[in-house]
Design an enzyme around this catalytic site. Structure first.
Site, short mmCIF file in Angstrom:
data_model
loop_
_atom_site.label_atom_id
_atom_site.label_comp_id
_atom_site.label_asym_id
_atom_site.label_seq_id
_atom_site.Cartn_x
_atom_site.Cartn_y
_atom_site.Cartn_z
N THR A 114 32.23 31.67 29.70
CA THR A 114 32.48 33.22 29.40
C THR A 114 31.78 33.89 30.36
O THR A 114 30.72 33.64 30.52
CB THR A 114 32.00 33.30 27.93
OG1 THR A 114 32.43 32.66 27.10
CG2 THR A 114 32.28 35.09 27.81
N ASP A 133 22.02 31.45 30.54
CA ASP A 133 22.21 30.40 31.65
C ASP A 133 21.08 30.62 32.47
O ASP A 133 20.91 29.75 33.45
CB ASP A 133 23.25 31.09 32.50
CG ASP A 133 24.72 31.08 31.62
OD1 ASP A 133 24.96 30.18 31.04
OD2 ASP A 133 25.36 31.99 31.79
N ASP A 157 28.73 27.82 33.54
CA ASP A 157 29.09 28.53 32.08
C ASP A 157 30.52 29.04 32.30
O ASP A 157 31.22 28.89 33.34
CB ASP A 157 28.12 29.88 31.95
CG ASP A 157 28.46 30.40 30.82
OD1 ASP A 157 28.55 29.90 29.85
OD2 ASP A 157 28.31 31.99 30.84
N THR A 174 29.23 25.09 28.03
CA THR A 174 29.60 26.45 27.10
C THR A 174 29.14 26.12 25.82
O THR A 174 29.22 25.19 25.26
CB THR A 174 31.24 27.01 27.31
OG1 THR A 174 31.41 28.11 26.60
CG2 THR A 174 31.87 25.44 26.61
N LYS A 192 21.66 23.29 28.01
CA LYS A 192 22.25 23.37 29.38
C LYS A 192 21.57 22.77 30.39
O LYS A 192 21.58 22.08 31.07
CB LYS A 192 22.63 24.59 29.73
CG LYS A 192 23.78 25.29 28.91
CD LYS A 192 24.02 26.72 29.19
CE LYS A 192 25.46 27.26 28.34
NZ LYS A 192 25.73 28.50 28.84
#
Length: 1077
Positions: free
Chosen positions: A408, A790, A406, A645, A766
């Site tokens: 951020t 995530d 990831d 992201t 993701k």
């Protein structure tokens, strides 16, 4: 569910009808919701509208024992041990007591069950804490479902469900929330209630009497979108994501708010993005399962051959010794062979030692403690140590090929600062010297309102994103102070003059538009549109281009080279007539259920034309300490890093340059360039050709290792582009076949590049990207993230790492390893991971070697005992051989083995490649280990057999027990010396190991024979066996060391070379290293 929902399980989807808006929520109407049912298993049904309780634990009191045993018996070794125990209970074929395997198997199952129980208790506690969080329900019920109650959320509690914001304590019913537990971002975002509910619901009683009806899309995993309508008092109002408070967001700077529950429990968006808990197995685990099957088949083949030989021997013996026929009249040769087969199967079952699995668990546990105790991975600033939450995946840390990260909160600190800007063709960067001049030019550039909030006393801003906060703070320093905001006004102090703007419309940002705008009426009554966004979309919508715009484009390139995040600002004046017509159409489109997004985007596009460029801003997003260095080391270790992201492409690209994932000598392949290249024109599946440029004659080229690819999540969902157009070239007709081809095309293209950044991807996407790489590349993957978005990716990857800190704990709770900083990943993989892989591989080789060397003598003894399955050794020696006699050396290897120091492991990350290539333990090494062990057992047995052929020794020692002790002593000492001399430990330790083994044999000899090991002749026989077994291997090692024909990995760096002598495939050469100029 929406057909375009990523949860559907594929990244590519054909055009289908829009989602059915069949989710109806009626406020405070429990009976209405209870009448709806849905099937979930066979003919069983449950309520369509779920309760709000969640459950992430795997077991309960009733299911723990059966489910845990079911999972454990998925291991082939456990099934094999149970099979042998059942055979041992049959007296006619049993050659060993049944309890010799039952007790260790029970211990093994108990240890693993306790470990799983402890892990699941933690999940139960987490569920209990989440489900018991306080919440005020106006309906008075303890439990609630969708639409049954209005919740009253208090500062600073978390939202308990996805709910429609009805009103709040703030002016205009604004509500500020922190979404750290959802997306890892610590900056505040604002949500706003509908004007009608803000005006009408002014008291708790009016909220409790609210009877509106919401019609919206079915529960889905799209975190950033929501489409629905509210019907109340005969009117219809449009609802979007700006009106929704998601489960897990925290209330900030807002005393309280009221909401209507839309999605609860597992129907909430964050829970829809959480995958199921799956048991993870390492590559070595899976290989061990296959080896157990191979060994078992070999064992059965050996038992069958020995049983057939037993039948022939029995027949020959009966024919030769007819005077003993009375003893064999009830035992036919076939019956003898049948019983011998099962007898040999039990006798040889110890070749698959159960103690190896028990030692496995102990080694994994201790190596996990080493990770927990590593002070180099301790973050003293926040008192956060590294944590190995899983104890069975350590060796896989040394075999990672792809890292999915990831951005951020994982790569960055999410702390941004304003650095530079370009206004009217002038670049400003040194504010101390240029502040006065910038004031003159900044009025127009910083008139763009930004969302914020203020607290009592000093003014504090809370923006919807960190870069917007940085812009507002920079404007404040220049005299343009954002004072306050209501539902339809924004007040700004411009160089001391207070001005109030009326907000007419907000044109929201999305990944397709790559910009956002606001329509305002200034104090003079003029309507202005202010737009900010990526340079690619803003510059394309300018009215005209002059010298100022040309200079601004050059400034953009300069800022990008400095890895700064850039935004373009533009505006235009809108006439009253144009606004009235546009506003009417905007209102009509906002209440549509079908195609609302398309209609709104068309209106936004129409308004955002003929803009006048104001300027460009440049913001620095600070990385975590050590991120660029860590990525460089990982790349040198042959590990590919992908960044997944939800941010826009420009932001992700800038971070890629800042963290050295992307470099200037790489050639970028953006989505639009890749989409224009039909893969059916690729030269080969492994070297795809891409057409370079647009509007020129196509020139094919081959992807190089220095290419990088930038893809957005949306392109994976669309039918346009080559991913679908090329399918007829491959003859794909079936939709499932088309899907598989598209997936493979994407993976082949992406893995051909050195770096991959996927932008604007959903949490579900993701996980699907990770799954695609695992499926098509058979690669070992690691996912690292810090937020709840995530979690699915972390669960899908072979190894999941959670970043613990300010961004919430959901990622950590679902991870296998928890770290405080991304930079600690280099030590986790390159040091602990490589050491763990080295230790486990050497442990397996030593264990298999000593097992074959010591216990294969049972087979050779069968050739001289009439193939009767008579044991050569005593039963207690067989039980203690692996558990006690030879346990110390291999346990030391599994716990303490190091080929190089931690410093050298980080200095030369290229050493990591041995784990990726499975060099230290594979089928070839297992085969060589098997042959080595068999040769040792042959030498130990036949040297003793030759010595005992006649009565020998001064004490005439020639009995069966003395022979057994001699063979056992020869094999045991040969194993101890062989294992010990292959280790890079001080010589005192191997000597102590051999001494311990000798003392154990002497203790055995006291019970077995008083004379065997006290006879000099027998001692010479043992010494001869020891020399024959160890001298050849030492000679081969010495020859390889002298000639350099051993397994050497050379790590080259500028001006120096390091040669690491690793374990050769035939044996155990390890540990020495040298380096020089």
């Amino acid at each position: 569910m929406d057909d375009h929902d990523p949860a559907s399980g594929c990244l590519h989807e054909k055009k289908k009808l829009p989602a059915a808006f069949t989710w109806e929520v009626r406020a405070n109407n429990r009976s209405y919701h209870l009448q709806f049912k849905k099937k979930f298993a066979f003919c069983l049904t449950k309520n369509k509208y779920a309760g709000n309780a969640i459950k992430t634990a795997k077991y309960n009191i009733l299911t723990f024992l059966p489910l845990n045993l079911y999972e454990q018996f998925h291991r082939m070794a456990n099934v094999y041990f149970v099979f042998v125990i059942l055979l041992q209970t049959i007296p006619e074929i049993s050659t060993l007591p049944w309890y010799t395997l039952l007790f260790p198997l029970s211990c093994l199952l108990t240890i693993r069950a306790l470990r799983d129980l402890i892990d699941d208790i933690g999940r139960h506690q987490s569920d209990r804490n989440i489900n018991s969080r306080p919440c005020e329900i106006l309906s008075g019920k303890r439990e609630f479902r969708q639409g049954e109650a209005q919740l009253r959320a208090l500062f600073p509690l978390l939202s308990k469900a996805d709910m429609l914001l009805l009103c709040s304590s703030e002016p205009s019913s604004l509500c500020y929330v922190e979404t750290a537990d959802i997306d890892g971002e610590t900056n505040l975002k604002f949500r706003q209630a509908l004007p009608v509910t803000h005006r009408e619901l002014t008291s708790e009683g009016s909220v409790a009497a609210f009877d509106g009806e919401v019609t919206c899309e079915e529960p889905n995993s799209r975190m950033h979108s929501f489409t629905g309508t509210l019907q109340w008092r005969g009117e219809t109002y449009a609802l979007d994501s700006e009106r929704i408070l998601l489960r897990g967001c925290k209330l900030r700077n807002t005393d309280f708010c009221y909401g209507l529950v839309i999605y609860a429990g597992f129907d909430s968006k964050i829970m829809r993005n959480c995958g199921k808990i799956k048991r993870k197995k390492t590559k070595l685990d899976r290989m061990m399962d296959r080896l157990v099957i191979i060994i078992f088949l070999v064992l059965l083949a050996m038992s069958l051959c020995l049983a057939i030989a037993s039948g022939f021997w029995a027949k020959t013996f009966q024919e030769k010794h007819t005077y003993l026929s009375a003893l064999y009249k009830h035992t036919a040769p076939a019956k003898q062979a049948f019983f011998s087969f099962w007898g040999f199967a039990i006798l040889l079952s110890i070749i698959i030692p159960m103690s190896m699995y028990i030692t496995f668990e102990f080694i994994y546990l201790v190596n996990s403690f080493f990770i927990n105790w590593d002070l180099e991975m301790y973050y003293a600033v926040k008192d956060i140590p590294a944590k190995a939450r899983s104890t069975s995946l350590n060796d896989q840390l040394g075999q990672i090929e792809y890292i999915f990260s990831d951005k951020t909160g994982t790569l960055t600190q999410n702390i941004m600062s304003f650095k530079k800007c370009c206004i009217n063709g002038t670049v400003y960067g040194n504010f101390c010297c240029q502040i006065n001049q910038m004031w003159i030019d900044a009025r127009m550039g910083f008139s763009l309102p930004k969302p914020c909030s203020s607290s009592t006393g000093q003014l504090v801003y809370q923006a919807a994103s960190p870069d917007e906060e940085a812009l507002v703070l920079a404007a404040r320093d220049l005299g343009y102070v954002f004072l306050s905001r209501t539902q339809d006004t924004i007040t700004i102090s411009e160089l001391g003059v207070k001005r109030t703007y009326k907000v007419l419309a907000m044109l929201d940002f999305n990944s397709d538009r790559k910009r956002m705008s606001v329509l305002v009426r200034d104090p003079q009554g003029t309507i202005r549109l202010y737009t900010k966004g990526a340079d690619t979309v803003i510059l394309a919508r300018l009215r005209s281009r002059g010298p100022s715009e040309t200079f601004t484009e050059r400034a953009l390139d300069r800022f990008a080279e400095e890895t700064l995040r850039t935004l373009c600002l533009a505006s235009k004046v809108v006439s009253e007539a144009e606004y009235c017509e546009w506003s009417r159409r905007h209102q009509e489109a906002s209440i549509l259920l079908q195609d609302r997004a398309w209609q709104m985007d068309s209106l936004y596009e129409e308004m955002e034309q003929n803009l006048e460029l104001l300027g460009v801003t440049a913001i620095e997003d600070k990385l975590q300490d050590g991120v660029p260095e860590t990525i460089q080391l990982l790349k040198l270790g042959n590990i590919k890093v992908w960044v997944l992201t939800g941010d826009k492409q420009e932001t992700a690209m800038n971070i890629g340059y800042a963290c050295k994932l992307l470099t200037d000598d790489m050639e970028i392949l953006e989505e639009k360039e890749v989409s224009s290249t039909p893969p059916c024109l690729w030269e080969s599946p492994w070297a795809p050709s891409l057409w370079g440029g647009h509007g020129r004659r196509p020139q094919p080229r081959v992807l190089s290792p220095k290419d990088k690819i930038l893809h957005t999540g949306e392109v994976l969902m669309k039918e346009e582009g080559w991913l679908w157009q090329w399918l007829p070239c491959r003859g794909a007709t079936d939709s499932q076949e088309q899907g598989s081809l598209v997936e493979k095309a994407f993976v082949d293209l992406a893995t051909s590049c050195q770096a991959v950044i996927c932008c604007r991807v959903t949490p579900k996407q993701k996980a699907l990207i990770v799954q695609l790489v695992k499926k098509h590349k058979k690669a070992t993957t690691l996912a690292i993230g810090d937020g709840a978005n995530d979690v699915n990716m972390i669960k899908t990857a072979d190894i999941g790492v959670g970043i613990s800190g300010l961004e919430g704990m959901q990622a950590v709770q679902c991870s296998d390893y928890a770290l405080a900083q991304f930079s600690y990943l280099q030590r986790l993989l390159l040091v602990h991971g490589r050491w763990a892989y080295l230790r486990i591989c050497k442990f397996l080789r030593y264990f298999f070697y000593k097992t074959f060397a010591g216990l294969m003598a049972q087979v050779w003894f069968a050739f001289h005992s009439g193939f009767t399955a008579q044991p050569l050794y005593e039963g207690w020696f067989l039980a203690l051989y692996n558990v006690f006699y030879t346990a110390h050396p291999v346990l030391s290897v599994g716990l303490l083995e190091q080929d190089v120091s931690a410093k050298k492991s980080l200095e030369f990350p290229e050493l990591y490649a041995i784990g990726q290539q499975d060099e230290l333990f594979n089928y070839r090494i297992f085969g060589v280990t098997l042959l080595h062990g068999v040769s040792t057992s042959l030498a130990s047995f036949y040297i003793a057999f030759w010595a005992f052929k006649d009565c020998v020794g001064s004490k005439v020692v020639g009995d069966y027990e003395s022979f057994s002790v001699t063979v056992a002593t020869s094999a045991l000492l040969s194993v101890l010396v062989e294992v010990s001399t292959g280790l890079p430990f001080p010589t005192l330790i191997p000597g102590a190991r051999v001494g311990d083994g000798w003392n154990m044999v002497v203790l055995e000899a006291a019970d077995a024979s008083q004379n065997a090991l006290t006879d000099p002749y027998i001692l010479l026989v043992v010494l001869l066996s020891l020399v024959v077994n160890t001298v050849p291997s030492l000679t081969v090692r010495s020859y390889h060391a002298i000639t350099g024909r051993h397994s050497i990995q050379q790590v080259r760096a500028p001006g120096r070379r390091m040669c690491l002598q690793l374990a050769p495939v035939w044996g155990w050469q390890g540990g020495c290293w040298c380096w020089g100029g």
